[in-house]
Design an enzyme around this catalytic site. Structure first.
Site, PDB file in Angstrom:
ATOM      1  N   LYS A 163       0.832  -1.200   0.000  1.00  0.00           N
ATOM      2  CA  LYS A 163       0.000   0.000   0.000  1.00  0.00           C
ATOM      3  C   LYS A 163       0.871   1.256   0.000  1.00  0.00           C
ATOM      4  O   LYS A 163       1.953   1.292   0.610  1.00  0.00           O
ATOM      5  CB  LYS A 163      -0.898   0.028   1.236  1.00  0.00           C
ATOM      6  CG  LYS A 163      -1.790  -1.182   1.395  1.00  0.00           C
ATOM      7  CD  LYS A 163      -2.838  -1.277   0.319  1.00  0.00           C
ATOM      8  CE  LYS A 163      -3.807  -2.411   0.604  1.00  0.00           C
ATOM      9  NZ  LYS A 163      -4.823  -2.572  -0.459  1.00  0.00           N
ATOM     10  N   ASP A 192      -0.532   0.061  -4.376  1.00  0.00           N
ATOM     11  CA  ASP A 192      -1.979   0.256  -4.303  1.00  0.00           C
ATOM     12  C   ASP A 192      -2.269   1.475  -3.440  1.00  0.00           C
ATOM     13  O   ASP A 192      -1.962   1.486  -2.249  1.00  0.00           O
ATOM     14  CB  ASP A 192      -2.617  -1.001  -3.696  1.00  0.00           C
ATOM     15  CG  ASP A 192      -4.123  -0.936  -3.620  1.00  0.00           C
ATOM     16  OD1 ASP A 192      -4.713   0.097  -4.000  1.00  0.00           O
ATOM     17  OD2 ASP A 192      -4.733  -1.931  -3.172  1.00  0.00           O
ATOM     18  N   GLU A 218      -2.395   0.734  -8.475  1.00  0.00           N
ATOM     19  CA  GLU A 218      -3.788   0.310  -8.303  1.00  0.00           C
ATOM     20  C   GLU A 218      -4.614   1.406  -7.626  1.00  0.00           C
ATOM     21  O   GLU A 218      -4.174   2.023  -6.652  1.00  0.00           O
ATOM     22  CB  GLU A 218      -3.819  -0.968  -7.462  1.00  0.00           C
ATOM     23  CG  GLU A 218      -5.198  -1.561  -7.266  1.00  0.00           C
ATOM     24  CD  GLU A 218      -5.130  -2.922  -6.595  1.00  0.00           C
ATOM     25  OE1 GLU A 218      -6.108  -3.286  -5.908  1.00  0.00           O
ATOM     26  OE2 GLU A 218      -4.102  -3.624  -6.744  1.00  0.00           O
ATOM     27  N   GLU A 244     -11.793  -3.486  -8.273  1.00  0.00           N
ATOM     28  CA  GLU A 244     -12.362  -4.108  -7.080  1.00  0.00           C
ATOM     29  C   GLU A 244     -13.606  -3.370  -6.600  1.00  0.00           C
ATOM     30  O   GLU A 244     -14.444  -3.953  -5.895  1.00  0.00           O
ATOM     31  CB  GLU A 244     -11.334  -4.170  -5.946  1.00  0.00           C
ATOM     32  CG  GLU A 244     -10.941  -2.812  -5.378  1.00  0.00           C
ATOM     33  CD  GLU A 244      -9.929  -2.926  -4.252  1.00  0.00           C
ATOM     34  OE1 GLU A 244     -10.355  -2.979  -3.080  1.00  0.00           O
ATOM     35  OE2 GLU A 244      -8.727  -2.971  -4.549  1.00  0.00           O
ATOM     36  N   HIS A 294      -9.679  -9.967  -7.774  1.00  0.00           N
ATOM     37  CA  HIS A 294      -9.385  -9.305  -6.507  1.00  0.00           C
ATOM     38  C   HIS A 294      -9.726 -10.200  -5.320  1.00  0.00           C
ATOM     39  O   HIS A 294     -10.846 -10.692  -5.189  1.00  0.00           O
ATOM     40  CB  HIS A 294     -10.200  -8.005  -6.432  1.00  0.00           C
ATOM     41  CG  HIS A 294     -10.130  -7.309  -5.107  1.00  0.00           C
ATOM     42  ND1 HIS A 294     -11.175  -7.272  -4.215  1.00  0.00           N
ATOM     43  CD2 HIS A 294      -9.123  -6.608  -4.534  1.00  0.00           C
ATOM     44  CE1 HIS A 294     -10.838  -6.563  -3.162  1.00  0.00           C
ATOM     45  NE2 HIS A 294      -9.596  -6.161  -3.318  1.00  0.00           N
TER      46      HIS A 294
END
Length: 388
Positions: A163, A192, A218, A244, A294
């Site tokens: 992340k 992400d 992402e 997602e 996902h």
């Protein structure tokens, strides 16, 4: 015609070994059970990590079950009619999450009736797919993040995702630099942002982070910002991955036609189950986009084995300590195994995903959410013909 005789549900929370945040220590599962007119049973589920699980169950019980009984039990045949039935409550989101509970159970029943797995019923195109290590780790101190990445390396993963989205870009740069150094140059690194940036911040951040040889960024922007992602794709060289939080094949089509995403990541439950997921997979293939489902590897991994052969590799996400099998949530052994960076399927019936009632928690007090409440079996008088 084989029809749906009954649909029953059970709401439970599955404790997480590794919390995703201070207030996300479990995920909500609505276990579903279908009985067909020929007596064949099927098991499925809906899923929402933190928000909305009681609402999903209520929609299943009060709106989907009465409308489903009497319709065709052949996987996919009733889906469109039920989606249209629910549409005034929204074309996606809670409605499609709830629809997945029925759709998965119908696919499970059909495969069990045939003495096969769901992947065998659809048609496997490969015997294994590559998995990547993933974690909900923005809140981890750098040392803990690097320890997680080292565990992925030691487990044989050749691709990992972390992340980003710290308030200070310099901290993101430090963390990604440290992870890249640990991974070396021969492993793939994805990042992400979980919708944390606006267009200006995303442009600046991705341009700065791209030096670390990123496989993709992402959800850099709000998930439904089509124009923003289209413009960002024009500005940056790093591929954009998203999906997602897109809920219909129509929305995936919008993003693919606009060139706003090069990689799509449908969550099989959020899009409404296997039936719409297969349509999204066909759409992605027609646009030359990669598809990496996902989360939910026990489900996603089985479907990944059936995806069309394209130039783009299929990847499955394995969030550390979050698989239902690893969490002890399943009655049967996990239908998949992830080892040495690859996912393979184990012998099982149907989907092989039946949830243990032992994980039911009595802390939900709403009448529709109580896990000790009796299962709802819709009476026969609610039967109706499948309009298809």
């Amino acid at each position: 015609m084989t029809t749906i005789r009954s649909l029953t549900t059970r709401l439970q929370r599955v404790p997480l070994t590794r919390p995703w945040a201070a207030d996300v220590t479990s995920v909500g599962v609505i276990a579903t059970h279908v009985v067909r007119s020929d007596g064949v049973e099927g098991w499925g589920f809906s899923w929402s990590p933190q928000i909305g699980a009681p609402a999903v169950r209520a929609l299943l019980e009060h709106d989907i079950a009465p409308a489903a009984v009497g319709r065709s039990a052949v996987p996919g045949e009733a889906w469109q009619g039920l989606w249209e039935h629910l549409h005034e409550a929204g074309g996606g989101g809670i409605t499609t999450i709830a629809l997945a509970g029925l759709d998965l159970a119908l696919w499970d029943a059909e495969a069990r009736s045939a003495g096969d797995t769901v992947s065998g019923l659809i048609g496997r195109r490969r015997e294994r797919v590559r998995a990547y290590g993933s974690g909900v780790n923005l809140h981890y101190p750098l040392e803990e993040l690097l320890a997680q990445v080292q565990r992925w390396i030691d487990s044989g993963f050749t691709a990992v995702k972390i992340k980003v989205g710290k308030p200070d870009l310099a901290e993101d740069l430090d963390r990604v630099a440290a992870v890249r150094e640990l991974l070396g140059s021969d492993r793939s690194l994805m990042i992400d942002a979980n919708q944390r940036w606006d267009l200006a911040r995303a442009t600046t951040s991705v341009e700065a982070l791209s030096r670390f040889d990123l496989a993709w960024i992402e959800e850099p922007l709000r998930a439904d910002d089509l124009d923003g992602h289209t413009e960002l794709a024009r500005r940056i060289d790093v591929p954009i991955a998203l999906g997602e939080n897109l809920h219909t094949v129509h929305r995936f089509g919008d993003f693919l036609r606009a060139g706003a995403a090069q990689i799509v990541q449908p969550n099989i439950v959020r899009v409404g189950g296997i039936t719409p997921f297969l349509r999204i997979a066909e759409l992605a293939a027609s646009h030359g986009a990669a598809l990496h489902p996902h989360l939910l590897p026990e489900l996603s991994g089985q479907l990944a084995l059936t995806l069309p052969e394209t130039a783009a590799e299929v990847l499955v996400e394995d969030v550390e300590d979050a698989g239902f099998g690893a969490l002890g949530a399943l009655v049967d052994p996990s239908p998949v195994t992830i080892a040495h960076g690859w996912l393979t399927e184990n012998a099982h019936d149907g989907l092989g995903i039946r949830f243990s009632p032992l994980l039911d928690t009595p802390t939900l007090t709403d009448a529709t959410a109580r896990t000790d409440a009796p299962l709802l079996d819709i009476p026969a008088f609610t039967a109706r013909k499948d309009p298809s």
